[in-house]
Design a protein around this motif. Structure first.
Motif, mmCIF file in Angstrom:
data_model
loop_
_atom_site.group_PDB
_atom_site.id
_atom_site.type_symbol
_atom_site.label_atom_id
_atom_site.label_comp_id
_atom_site.label_asym_id
_atom_site.label_seq_id
_atom_site.Cartn_x
_atom_site.Cartn_y
_atom_site.Cartn_z
ATOM 1 N N GLU A 138 0.849 -1.185 0.000
ATOM 2 C CA GLU A 138 0.000 0.000 0.000
ATOM 3 C C GLU A 138 0.889 1.241 0.000
ATOM 4 O O GLU A 138 1.989 1.237 0.552
ATOM 5 N N GLU A 139 0.384 2.305 -0.601
ATOM 6 C CA GLU A 139 1.088 3.578 -0.613
ATOM 7 C C GLU A 139 0.418 4.538 0.368
ATOM 8 O O GLU A 139 -0.802 4.601 0.454
ATOM 9 N N HIS A 140 1.231 5.283 1.089
ATOM 10 C CA HIS A 140 0.723 6.326 1.981
ATOM 11 C C HIS A 140 1.657 7.518 1.862
ATOM 12 O O HIS A 140 2.854 7.393 2.105
ATOM 13 N N LEU A 141 1.104 8.653 1.460
ATOM 14 C CA LEU A 141 1.916 9.851 1.260
ATOM 15 C C LEU A 141 1.583 10.890 2.319
ATOM 16 O O LEU A 141 0.429 11.042 2.717
ATOM 17 N N MET A 142 2.588 11.602 2.771
ATOM 18 C CA MET A 142 2.410 12.664 3.754
ATOM 19 C C MET A 142 3.176 13.896 3.306
ATOM 20 O O MET A 142 4.275 13.795 2.765
ATOM 21 N N ALA A 143 2.584 15.062 3.563
ATOM 22 C CA ALA A 143 3.244 16.344 3.319
ATOM 23 C C ALA A 143 3.128 17.161 4.593
ATOM 24 O O ALA A 143 2.031 17.554 4.985
ATOM 25 N N LEU A 144 4.246 17.358 5.272
ATOM 26 C CA LEU A 144 4.257 18.015 6.573
ATOM 27 C C LEU A 144 5.147 19.245 6.532
ATOM 28 O O LEU A 144 5.988 19.378 5.648
ATOM 29 N N ASN A 145 4.968 20.138 7.498
ATOM 30 C CA ASN A 145 5.896 21.252 7.611
ATOM 31 C C ASN A 145 6.027 21.713 9.053
ATOM 32 O O ASN A 145 5.316 21.226 9.938
ATOM 33 N N THR A 146 6.933 22.639 9.274
ATOM 34 C CA THR A 146 7.264 23.044 10.636
ATOM 35 C C THR A 146 6.339 24.119 11.191
ATOM 36 O O THR A 146 6.498 24.535 12.342
ATOM 37 N N LEU A 147 5.371 24.598 10.406
ATOM 38 C CA LEU A 147 4.366 25.499 10.946
ATOM 39 C C LEU A 147 3.536 24.769 12.001
ATOM 40 O O LEU A 147 3.319 23.560 11.903
ATOM 41 N N ASP A 148 3.046 25.503 12.981
ATOM 42 C CA ASP A 148 2.202 24.901 14.007
ATOM 43 C C ASP A 148 0.744 24.809 13.553
ATOM 44 O O ASP A 148 0.006 23.929 13.990
ATOM 45 N N THR A 154 10.770 19.669 14.106
ATOM 46 C CA THR A 154 9.506 18.948 14.247
ATOM 47 C C THR A 154 8.594 19.299 13.081
ATOM 48 O O THR A 154 8.449 20.483 12.736
ATOM 49 N N TYR A 155 7.974 18.293 12.478
ATOM 50 C CA TYR A 155 7.125 18.480 11.307
ATOM 51 C C TYR A 155 5.689 18.066 11.646
ATOM 52 O O TYR A 155 5.463 16.998 12.239
ATOM 53 N N ASN A 156 4.736 18.905 11.251
ATOM 54 C CA ASN A 156 3.335 18.712 11.618
ATOM 55 C C ASN A 156 2.451 18.443 10.406
ATOM 56 O O ASN A 156 2.676 18.996 9.321
ATOM 57 N N SER A 157 1.424 17.632 10.616
ATOM 58 C CA SER A 157 0.485 17.342 9.529
ATOM 59 C C SER A 157 -0.339 18.571 9.158
ATOM 60 O O SER A 157 -0.849 18.655 8.041
ATOM 61 N N ILE A 158 -0.499 19.509 10.083
ATOM 62 C CA ILE A 158 -1.307 20.720 9.924
ATOM 63 C C ILE A 158 -2.792 20.374 9.745
ATOM 64 O O ILE A 158 -3.631 20.779 10.540
ATOM 65 N N ASN A 159 -3.128 19.648 8.688
ATOM 66 C CA ASN A 159 -4.517 19.219 8.474
ATOM 67 C C ASN A 159 -4.865 18.050 9.381
ATOM 68 O O ASN A 159 -3.987 17.349 9.875
ATOM 69 N N SER A 160 -6.159 17.842 9.556
ATOM 70 C CA SER A 160 -6.651 16.703 10.347
ATOM 71 C C SER A 160 -7.065 15.559 9.431
ATOM 72 O O SER A 160 -7.438 15.763 8.270
ATOM 73 N N PHE A 161 -7.000 14.350 9.981
ATOM 74 C CA PHE A 161 -7.431 13.143 9.292
ATOM 75 C C PHE A 161 -8.236 12.301 10.277
ATOM 76 O O PHE A 161 -8.322 12.630 11.462
ATOM 77 N N TYR A 162 -8.806 11.219 9.768
ATOM 78 C CA TYR A 162 -9.482 10.259 10.640
ATOM 79 C C TYR A 162 -8.723 8.933 10.615
ATOM 80 O O TYR A 162 -8.255 8.489 9.560
ATOM 81 N N LEU A 163 -8.608 8.322 11.782
ATOM 82 C CA LEU A 163 -8.165 6.938 11.875
ATOM 83 C C LEU A 163 -9.392 6.047 11.838
ATOM 84 O O LEU A 163 -10.420 6.363 12.451
ATOM 85 N N ILE A 215 8.531 14.203 15.610
ATOM 86 C CA ILE A 215 9.357 14.910 16.582
ATOM 87 C C ILE A 215 10.696 14.198 16.711
ATOM 88 O O ILE A 215 10.736 12.969 16.890
ATOM 89 N N PRO A 216 11.821 14.908 16.613
ATOM 90 C CA PRO A 216 13.125 14.240 16.734
ATOM 91 C C PRO A 216 13.228 13.425 18.020
ATOM 92 O O PRO A 216 12.855 13.909 19.099
ATOM 93 N N THR A 217 13.702 12.187 17.902
ATOM 94 C CA THR A 217 13.810 11.327 19.083
ATOM 95 C C THR A 217 14.972 11.733 19.978
ATOM 96 O O THR A 217 15.006 11.354 21.149
ATOM 97 N N ARG A 218 15.913 12.499 19.428
ATOM 98 C CA ARG A 218 17.047 13.004 20.192
ATOM 99 C C ARG A 218 17.451 14.343 19.597
ATOM 100 O O ARG A 218 17.173 14.612 18.422
ATOM 101 N N PRO A 219 18.074 15.220 20.373
ATOM 102 C CA PRO A 219 18.476 16.520 19.829
ATOM 103 C C PRO A 219 19.440 16.363 18.648
ATOM 104 O O PRO A 219 20.342 15.538 18.681
ATOM 105 N N GLN A 220 19.205 17.144 17.616
ATOM 106 C CA GLN A 220 20.089 17.178 16.453
ATOM 107 C C GLN A 220 20.501 18.626 16.252
ATOM 108 O O GLN A 220 19.648 19.499 16.091
ATOM 109 N N LYS A 221 21.785 18.888 16.251
ATOM 110 C CA LYS A 221 22.273 20.255 16.274
ATOM 111 C C LYS A 221 23.026 20.639 15.002
ATOM 112 O O LYS A 221 23.356 19.804 14.164
ATOM 113 N N ILE A 222 23.289 21.929 14.908
ATOM 114 C CA ILE A 222 24.201 22.438 13.892
ATOM 115 C C ILE A 222 25.609 22.069 14.330
ATOM 116 O O ILE A 222 26.081 22.503 15.375
#
Length: 327
Positions: free
Chosen positions: A121-131, A186-195, A210-217
């Motif tokens: 199955e294919e599942h596509l997501m488009a996320l961004n860092t906006l809240d 951290t990347y957010n779906s922004i839109n809502s979906f149903y499970l 959400i990053p599982t551990r800090p990632q830095k410059i």
């Protein structure tokens, strides 16, 4: 003209879009016209980098694996991504249409995920860092983009009439501007979906990676250093994100991406996304993937948020234009 090769999995993601665009009676609908106006505004505002996306133009690819985590999510969804490992082709990018955006300046970013489950199955997501999104409707977004093309005074005038944009701008002004690498964001779906579960019960959700551990410059910031920075962080350890699903409360506005959900919510770490390798768009397989957020696996259903269809339409328009430019 010779077109750049499109891989079979990518064809699965875009054939439905071209069928929709070519044969649907809705081609001339206001919604599709609005999406066209939006894409045109992106081109006027940023110019056209031929063969590239009109938004989130600058970016690179990665491959990874999505691992199931908390089995509690299976109470709400029978999607295979929550019960077995899935392969992922992803893309990380800068928001906007500037292909020369500086990595050394704090910005908003995007993440596209093309997930292939063990049962293909294919599942596509488009996320961004906006809240949350700046406006509620496709028409309002098209008007906002047209105002940006006209200049600051036009944006100011539009803002004066749009309470959603006023709320968004106030929120953005209060955020701390800090340079963060793709892998540390951290990347957010922004839109809502149903499970959807085995008994067809529906639960409204949003999700974040959400990053599982800090990632830095870890390198000296320069114009184009994000790829090398992520590669060094990957060589030095694991890069991964937790897929945190937020279950809606009864009072939440499910179909309005311009309103953040307030108060306490149940949150479930449903999966872990681990990066295996990164590559340039030239060497990777993400460039010709159209990250249509309405391509969903079993166990998911779209909400009635009008921005979801608008994103499908505008992504398809952008895809068809850039595909025609590739040779």
């Amino acid at each position: 003209m010779q077109y750049k090769k499109i891989f079979p999995r990518e064809i699965c993601a875009v054939l439905g879009l071209f069928t929709y665009l070519t044969f649907s009676g809705e081609v001339l609908s206001d919604g599709f016209d609005t999406a066209t106006d939006t894409v045109n505004s992106f081109e006027e505002l940023f110019g056209v980098t031929e063969g590239k996306r009109r938004n989130h133009t600058k970016g690179f690819c990665f491959t990874g694996t999505l691992y199931p985590a908390d089995k509690a999510i299976q109470r709400y969804s029978n999607s295979p991504i929550f019960s077995s490992e899935s392969k992922v082709i992803g893309r990380l990018s800068h928001k906007g249409g500037n292909n020369s955006a500086s990595d050394a300046k704090a910005a908003e970013y995007g993440m596209g995920l093309a997930i292939t489950t063990t049962n293909d199955e294919e599942h596509l997501m488009a996320l961004n860092t906006l809240d949350f999104f700046p406006v509620r409707t496709p028409k309002a977004f098209a008007e906002l983009m047209a105002a940006k093309v006209q200049g600051k005074e036009a944006v100011k005038a539009f803002k004066a009439t749009n309470k959603n944009l006023q709320r968004f701008k106030k929120h953005e002004a209060g955020k701390k501007k800090k340079l963060t690498p793709y892998e540390g964001s951290t990347y957010n779906s922004i839109n809502s979906f149903y499970l959807i579960n085995d008994t067809d019960d529906k639960t409204a959700v949003r999700w974040s990676f959400i990053p599982t551990r800090p990632q830095k410059i870890v390198l000296e910031p320069q114009q184009d250093f994000f790829f090398e920075n992520m590669n060094k962080n990957l060589n030095d350890g694991i890069i991964a994100w937790d897929m945190q699903i937020t279950l809606a409360n009864k009072t939440d506005d499910v179909d309005n991406a311009a309103v953040p959900w307030q108060g306490k919510h149940r949150k479930i770490i449903a999966a872990h996304l681990k990066v295996d390798a990164i590559s340039s768009e030239k060497d990777g397989h993400c460039d010709n993937i159209n990250f249509d957020p309405l391509v969903l696996s079993t166990g998911f259903e779209a909400s009635n948020d009008p921005l979801l269809q608008a994103r499908r339409d505008s992504y398809a328009i952008s895809f068809s234009r850039r595909l025609g430019e590739q040779n």
